[in-house]
Design a protein around this motif. Structure first.
Motif, short mmCIF file in Angstrom:
data_model
loop_
_atom_site.label_atom_id
_atom_site.label_comp_id
_atom_site.label_asym_id
_atom_site.label_seq_id
_atom_site.Cartn_x
_atom_site.Cartn_y
_atom_site.Cartn_z
N GLU A 106 0.75 -1.05 0.00
CA GLU A 106 0.02 0.06 0.07
C GLU A 106 0.97 1.28 -0.07
OE1 GLU A 106 -3.18 0.33 2.74
OE2 GLU A 106 -3.72 -1.76 2.23
N ALA A 110 0.61 4.39 -2.67
CA ALA A 110 0.21 5.68 -2.09
C ALA A 110 1.55 6.58 -2.88
CB ALA A 110 0.67 5.82 -0.81
N THR A 111 2.81 5.88 -2.93
CA THR A 111 3.85 6.62 -3.71
C THR A 111 3.44 6.98 -5.07
OG1 THR A 111 5.45 5.86 -2.03
CG2 THR A 111 6.22 6.57 -4.29
N CYS A 113 0.50 7.24 -6.66
CA CYS A 113 -0.50 8.11 -6.69
C CYS A 113 0.17 9.59 -6.38
CB CYS A 113 -1.81 7.75 -5.89
SG CYS A 113 -2.55 6.14 -6.57
N SER A 114 0.77 9.62 -5.27
CA SER A 114 1.39 10.93 -4.92
C SER A 114 2.08 11.55 -6.01
CB SER A 114 1.67 11.05 -3.24
OG SER A 114 3.07 10.34 -3.41
N LYS A 140 -10.62 2.50 -0.23
CA LYS A 140 -9.43 2.66 -0.06
C LYS A 140 -8.50 3.21 -1.29
CE LYS A 140 -5.42 2.27 2.48
NZ LYS A 140 -4.97 3.19 3.32
N GLU A 143 -8.92 6.59 -1.80
CA GLU A 143 -8.21 7.34 -0.79
C GLU A 143 -6.65 7.53 -1.15
OE1 GLU A 143 -8.91 5.60 3.09
OE2 GLU A 143 -11.02 6.18 3.04
N LEU A 144 -6.47 6.51 -1.89
CA LEU A 144 -4.69 6.33 -2.07
C LEU A 144 -4.39 7.18 -3.48
CD1 LEU A 144 -4.29 2.49 -1.88
CD2 LEU A 144 -3.13 4.22 -0.80
#
Length: 189
Positions: A106, A110-111, A113-114, A140, A143-144
């Motif tokens: 996860e 997240a990395t 997506c950001s 989720k 949110e990511l």
């Protein structure tokens, strides 16, 4: 998936898919023959070739409504930083949707997506039960930072489980009476 050859083939493939009425095409940077994105030992083509394929695909389409989904498999063999570099270059080359295949946590999701949010491109995640990428709830994934999720294995994994149950019953009981409620109606199928 790979454009079926060199740049001329990518051009021809995109034009053919668009003329046939497809809404999008997914092109990736794997070497031919390609493998499932959640299997080991996948190899990718050089960076420049991968970006050129996406550029040619974007230029080959006749309508901006025909979408180019650009997938990179670089994460497994070359690392997350290289996968992000490729995805960013794909966006600059004209891709409409970015797909970094097989993040392994996860935190990596997240990395991705950001790191790619500033491209303004929707991000796609491949959800494979038993694959490398953690399965997350729809909420989720949102949110990511993902906008699209595909589940390419879910149907055939369910079919495999159903077939196992049906054929086990046939083997043990010698008939299909014990699985009748699990079967589709013949006439409606």
């Amino acid at each position: 998936d790979t454009g079926f050859g060199g740049l001329l083939n990518v051009d021809h493939t995109v034009k053919g898919y668009e003329a046939a009425g497809a809404a999008a095409i997914q092109l990736e940077d794997q070497e031919f023959p390609k493998k499932c994105g959640h299997t080991p030992n996948r190899k990718v083509i050089p960076f420049e070739q991968a970006v050129a394929k996406i550029r040619v695909a974007a230029e080959a389409r006749s309508s901006p409504d025909f979408l180019i989904i650009a997938r990179t498999d670089a994460r497994t063999a070359l690392g997350l930083d290289e996968a992000l570099r490729r995805a960013r270059a794909f966006a600059a080359a004209g891709a409409d949707i970015l797909f970094v295949e097989a993040p392994e946590s996860e935190a990596e999701m997240a990395t991705i997506c950001s790191s790619l949010a500033d491209t303004g491109k929707p991000l796609l995640v491949n959800c494979v039960e038993g694959g490398k990428t953690p399965l997350c709830s729809k909420q989720k994934l949102i949110e990511l930072g993902y906008q699209l999720a595909i589940y390419p294995a879910t149907g055939f994994l369910a079919m495999g489980q159903a077939l196992t149950k049906v054929y086990r019953n046939l083997s043990e009981a010698g008939d299909s009476f014990g699985v009748k409620s699990d079967l589709a109606e013949f006439k409606g199928f």
